[in-house]
Design an enzyme around this catalytic site. Structure first.
Site, PDB file in Angstrom:
ATOM      1  N   LYS A  10      30.466  11.431  -7.923  1.00  0.00           N
ATOM      2  CA  LYS A  10      31.029  10.548  -8.960  1.00  0.00           C
ATOM      3  C   LYS A  10      30.560  10.974 -10.347  1.00  0.00           C
ATOM      4  O   LYS A  10      31.356  11.111 -11.279  1.00  0.00           O
ATOM      5  CB  LYS A  10      30.610   9.085  -8.715  1.00  0.00           C
ATOM      6  CG  LYS A  10      30.991   8.556  -7.347  1.00  0.00           C
ATOM      7  CD  LYS A  10      30.511   7.128  -7.126  1.00  0.00           C
ATOM      8  CE  LYS A  10      29.009   6.939  -7.148  1.00  0.00           C
ATOM      9  NZ  LYS A  10      28.284   7.571  -6.027  1.00  0.00           N
ATOM     10  N   ARG A  57      19.173   4.436   0.957  1.00  0.00           N
ATOM     11  CA  ARG A  57      20.424   4.210   0.202  1.00  0.00           C
ATOM     12  C   ARG A  57      21.634   4.273   1.127  1.00  0.00           C
ATOM     13  O   ARG A  57      22.544   3.455   1.038  1.00  0.00           O
ATOM     14  CB  ARG A  57      20.554   5.248  -0.926  1.00  0.00           C
ATOM     15  CG  ARG A  57      19.567   5.003  -2.062  1.00  0.00           C
ATOM     16  CD  ARG A  57      19.311   6.247  -2.869  1.00  0.00           C
ATOM     17  NE  ARG A  57      20.450   6.686  -3.657  1.00  0.00           N
ATOM     18  CZ  ARG A  57      20.559   7.907  -4.173  1.00  0.00           C
ATOM     19  NH1 ARG A  57      19.604   8.816  -3.964  1.00  0.00           N
ATOM     20  NH2 ARG A  57      21.598   8.220  -4.909  1.00  0.00           N
ATOM     21  N   ARG A  95      19.442  17.897  -5.844  1.00  0.00           N
ATOM     22  CA  ARG A  95      19.980  17.563  -7.179  1.00  0.00           C
ATOM     23  C   ARG A  95      18.888  17.537  -8.244  1.00  0.00           C
ATOM     24  O   ARG A  95      17.781  17.059  -8.034  1.00  0.00           O
ATOM     25  CB  ARG A  95      20.649  16.191  -7.136  1.00  0.00           C
ATOM     26  CG  ARG A  95      21.052  15.709  -8.520  1.00  0.00           C
ATOM     27  CD  ARG A  95      21.956  14.530  -8.473  1.00  0.00           C
ATOM     28  NE  ARG A  95      21.318  13.373  -7.863  1.00  0.00           N
ATOM     29  CZ  ARG A  95      21.932  12.213  -7.703  1.00  0.00           C
ATOM     30  NH1 ARG A  95      23.185  12.065  -8.081  1.00  0.00           N
ATOM     31  NH2 ARG A  95      21.297  11.211  -7.137  1.00  0.00           N
ATOM     32  N   ARG A 104      15.572  12.678  -9.531  1.00  0.00           N
ATOM     33  CA  ARG A 104      15.509  11.222  -9.538  1.00  0.00           C
ATOM     34  C   ARG A 104      14.531  10.728  -8.474  1.00  0.00           C
ATOM     35  O   ARG A 104      14.506  11.270  -7.374  1.00  0.00           O
ATOM     36  CB  ARG A 104      16.907  10.635  -9.273  1.00  0.00           C
ATOM     37  CG  ARG A 104      17.719  10.511 -10.528  1.00  0.00           C
ATOM     38  CD  ARG A 104      19.160  10.133 -10.315  1.00  0.00           C
ATOM     39  NE  ARG A 104      19.454   9.122  -9.303  1.00  0.00           N
ATOM     40  CZ  ARG A 104      20.678   8.693  -9.028  1.00  0.00           C
ATOM     41  NH1 ARG A 104      21.721   9.183  -9.698  1.00  0.00           N
ATOM     42  NH2 ARG A 104      20.893   7.797  -8.103  1.00  0.00           N
ATOM     43  N   ARG A 162      30.272  -2.102  -6.608  1.00  0.00           N
ATOM     44  CA  ARG A 162      29.593  -1.650  -5.392  1.00  0.00           C
ATOM     45  C   ARG A 162      29.632  -2.708  -4.304  1.00  0.00           C
ATOM     46  O   ARG A 162      29.169  -2.451  -3.192  1.00  0.00           O
ATOM     47  CB  ARG A 162      28.119  -1.375  -5.704  1.00  0.00           C
ATOM     48  CG  ARG A 162      27.889  -0.163  -6.532  1.00  0.00           C
ATOM     49  CD  ARG A 162      27.876   1.062  -5.674  1.00  0.00           C
ATOM     50  NE  ARG A 162      26.560   1.628  -5.555  1.00  0.00           N
ATOM     51  CZ  ARG A 162      26.042   2.457  -6.460  1.00  0.00           C
ATOM     52  NH1 ARG A 162      26.709   2.795  -7.531  1.00  0.00           N
ATOM     53  NH2 ARG A 162      24.849   2.952  -6.268  1.00  0.00           N
TER      54      ARG A 162
HETATM   55  P1  AP5 Z   1      26.574  13.559  -8.310  1.00  0.00           P
HETATM   56  O1  AP5 Z   1      27.803  13.799  -9.086  1.00  0.00           O
HETATM   57  O2  AP5 Z   1      25.301  13.340  -9.027  1.00  0.00           O
HETATM   58  O3  AP5 Z   1      26.841  12.375  -7.232  1.00  0.00           O
HETATM   59  P2  AP5 Z   1      27.011  10.811  -7.429  1.00  0.00           P
HETATM   60  O4  AP5 Z   1      28.172  10.386  -6.602  1.00  0.00           O
HETATM   61  O5  AP5 Z   1      27.032  10.456  -8.872  1.00  0.00           O
HETATM   62  O6  AP5 Z   1      25.693  10.331  -6.707  1.00  0.00           O
HETATM   63  P3  AP5 Z   1      24.611   9.257  -7.160  1.00  0.00           P
HETATM   64  O7  AP5 Z   1      23.375   9.537  -6.362  1.00  0.00           O
HETATM   65  O8  AP5 Z   1      24.482   9.189  -8.640  1.00  0.00           O
HETATM   66  O9  AP5 Z   1      25.279   7.973  -6.628  1.00  0.00           O
HETATM   67  P4  AP5 Z   1      24.632   6.639  -6.407  1.00  0.00           P
HETATM   68  O10 AP5 Z   1      25.830   5.819  -6.233  1.00  0.00           O
HETATM   69  O11 AP5 Z   1      23.674   6.601  -5.279  1.00  0.00           O
HETATM   70  O12 AP5 Z   1      23.699   6.407  -7.685  1.00  0.00           O
HETATM   71  P5  AP5 Z   1      23.823   5.502  -8.978  1.00  0.00           P
HETATM   72  O13 AP5 Z   1      23.176   6.223 -10.076  1.00  0.00           O
HETATM   73  O14 AP5 Z   1      25.212   5.026  -9.149  1.00  0.00           O
HETATM   74  O15 AP5 Z   1      26.415  14.795  -7.294  1.00  0.00           O
HETATM   75  C1  AP5 Z   1      25.342  14.863  -6.376  1.00  0.00           C
HETATM   76  C2  AP5 Z   1      24.910  16.333  -6.212  1.00  0.00           C
HETATM   77  O16 AP5 Z   1      25.963  17.053  -5.602  1.00  0.00           O
HETATM   78  C3  AP5 Z   1      24.592  17.056  -7.529  1.00  0.00           C
HETATM   79  O17 AP5 Z   1      23.511  17.921  -7.302  1.00  0.00           O
HETATM   80  C4  AP5 Z   1      25.870  17.834  -7.835  1.00  0.00           C
HETATM   81  O18 AP5 Z   1      25.610  19.015  -8.575  1.00  0.00           O
HETATM   82  C5  AP5 Z   1      26.375  18.147  -6.433  1.00  0.00           C
HETATM   83  N1  AP5 Z   1      27.850  18.197  -6.365  1.00  0.00           N
HETATM   84  C6  AP5 Z   1      28.728  17.328  -6.939  1.00  0.00           C
HETATM   85  N2  AP5 Z   1      30.000  17.670  -6.643  1.00  0.00           N
HETATM   86  C7  AP5 Z   1      29.909  18.764  -5.829  1.00  0.00           C
HETATM   87  C8  AP5 Z   1      30.889  19.582  -5.172  1.00  0.00           C
HETATM   88  N3  AP5 Z   1      32.213  19.335  -5.292  1.00  0.00           N
HETATM   89  N4  AP5 Z   1      30.452  20.619  -4.419  1.00  0.00           N
HETATM   90  C9  AP5 Z   1      29.122  20.876  -4.301  1.00  0.00           C
HETATM   91  N5  AP5 Z   1      28.144  20.144  -4.899  1.00  0.00           N
HETATM   92  C10 AP5 Z   1      28.546  19.103  -5.648  1.00  0.00           C
HETATM   93  O19 AP5 Z   1      22.949   4.252  -8.593  1.00  0.00           O
HETATM   94  C11 AP5 Z   1      21.533   4.361  -8.461  1.00  0.00           C
HETATM   95  C12 AP5 Z   1      20.957   3.004  -8.082  1.00  0.00           C
HETATM   96  O20 AP5 Z   1      21.226   2.044  -9.122  1.00  0.00           O
HETATM   97  C13 AP5 Z   1      21.549   2.362  -6.824  1.00  0.00           C
HETATM   98  O21 AP5 Z   1      20.893   2.822  -5.655  1.00  0.00           O
HETATM   99  C14 AP5 Z   1      21.298   0.887  -7.095  1.00  0.00           C
HETATM  100  O22 AP5 Z   1      19.962   0.548  -6.846  1.00  0.00           O
HETATM  101  C15 AP5 Z   1      21.553   0.782  -8.597  1.00  0.00           C
HETATM  102  N6  AP5 Z   1      22.948   0.477  -8.922  1.00  0.00           N
HETATM  103  C16 AP5 Z   1      23.802   1.245  -9.657  1.00  0.00           C
HETATM  104  N7  AP5 Z   1      25.004   0.660  -9.762  1.00  0.00           N
HETATM  105  C17 AP5 Z   1      24.916  -0.519  -9.086  1.00  0.00           C
HETATM  106  C18 AP5 Z   1      25.832  -1.555  -8.801  1.00  0.00           C
HETATM  107  N8  AP5 Z   1      27.106  -1.526  -9.271  1.00  0.00           N
HETATM  108  N9  AP5 Z   1      25.405  -2.610  -8.064  1.00  0.00           N
HETATM  109  C19 AP5 Z   1      24.140  -2.677  -7.604  1.00  0.00           C
HETATM  110  N10 AP5 Z   1      23.219  -1.709  -7.813  1.00  0.00           N
HETATM  111  C20 AP5 Z   1      23.600  -0.636  -8.543  1.00  0.00           C
HETATM  112 MG    MG Z   2      25.784   9.361 -10.133  1.00  0.00          MG
END
Ligand code: AP5
Ligand code: MG
Length: 220
Positions: free
Chosen positions: A14, A172, A128, A161, A89
């Site tokens: 994402k 997660r 990552r 992270r 989410r």
């Molecule tokens: P990346 O693009 O970073 O993936 P992502 O989907 O953004 O993964 P996140 O870990 O950020 O998602 P998340 O939902 O767990 O975390 P968030 O920050 O939202 O890509 C991942 C890796 O893959 C990278 O190394 C990249 O280079 C590689 N990659 C990408 N595309 C690729 C491809 N096509 N081919 C190969 N490699 C590739 O949330 C964190 C925390 O915040 C949550 O756990 C929760 O505690 C809280 N939180 C956030 N939002 C909410 C909400 N709405 N409600 C409640 N809690 C929330």
């Molecule tokens: Mg992300």
């Protein structure tokens, strides 16, 4: 107001796709994870509340998250639209978003689900690195930075992270994928869900995302 929701499991890509789509549509990315990480870094009361949940791999409670998102949506740069990364989410968050947009005579235009199998998610998250300045993501094997430890885009330091430790990655996955299924169901019921294969190279995924966004009638 153009509102695109990017859905996907932790590590689906994402955060990689959101800025590419933002360039294309010329609207900002709103990523609740990034907003929470900034609050933790700045040690605000919100950050103090969110940190325990994030460190445990759990979702931050809806009440806190919805308030944060609504506040961000009310800022001037969001008036033309937003790309939502990591929100909603839960079904409750999805309903709160629908209501907030309805008050503005707006609605979600499309929800794009980036689909990636679980084994690949673990590989992606454990390798990552992201930049301190803007959260630009890298992967030590599949997309390393040109200069080790430095962001290609803004030159800031790269770090891992705290929730990308193996144990927290497992937490997660275990604690968040059920809620994701509910959000997927919410958008499927509204006929707004479009899935793309997230296992392809970044540019190919970006092209697939652009295709479904164009098909949803979102003009640039
Ligand atoms: P990346 O693009 O970073 O993936 P992502 O989907 O953004 O993964 P996140 O870990 O950020 O998602 P998340 O939902 O767990 O975390 P968030 O920050 O939202 O890509 C991942 C890796 O893959 C990278 O190394 C990249 O280079 C590689 N990659 C990408 N595309 C690729 C491809 N096509 N081919 C190969 N490699 C590739 O949330 C964190 C925390 O915040 C949550 O756990 C929760 O505690 C809280 N939180 C956030 N939002 C909410 C909400 N709405 N409600 C409640 N809690 C929330
Ligand atoms: Mg992300």
């Amino acid at each position: 107001m153009k509102v695109v929701v990017l859905l996907g499991a932790p590590g689906a890509g994402k955060g990689t796709q959101a800025p590419l789509l933002a360039d294309r549509l010329r609207i900002p990315v709103v990523a609740t994870g990034d907003l929470f990480r900034a609050a933790v870094r700045d040690q605000t009361p919100l950050g103090t509340q969110a940190k325990g949940y994030m460190d445990a791999g759990q979702l931050v409670p809806d009440e806190i998250t919805i308030a944060l998102l609504l506040d961000r949506l009310s800022q001037p740069d969001a008036a033309r639209g937003v790309i939502l990364d990591g929100f909603p989410r839960t079904r409750v968050q999805a309903q709160a978003l629908d209501s907030a947009l309805a008050e503005r005579d707006a609605s979600v235009a499309v929800a794009v689900l980036v689909e990636v199998p679980a084994e690949e998610l673990v590989r992606r998250l454990s390798g990552r690195w992201i930049c301190r300045a803007a959260g630009h993501p890298y992967h030590e094997v599949s997309s390393p930075p040109r200069v080790a430890g430095r962001c290609d885009i803004d030159g800031s330091e790269l770090y891992q992270r705290p929730d990308d430790q193996p144990e927290t990655i497992r937490a997660r996955m275990a604690q968040q994928l059920g809620a994701l299924d509910e959000v997927i169901a919410h958008y499927r019921e509204a006929d707004l869900l479009r899935a793309v294969d997230g296992l392809q190279p970044v540019d190919t995924v970006a092209a697939a995302v652009a295709t479904v966004v164009d098909a949803a009638g979102i003009d640039r």
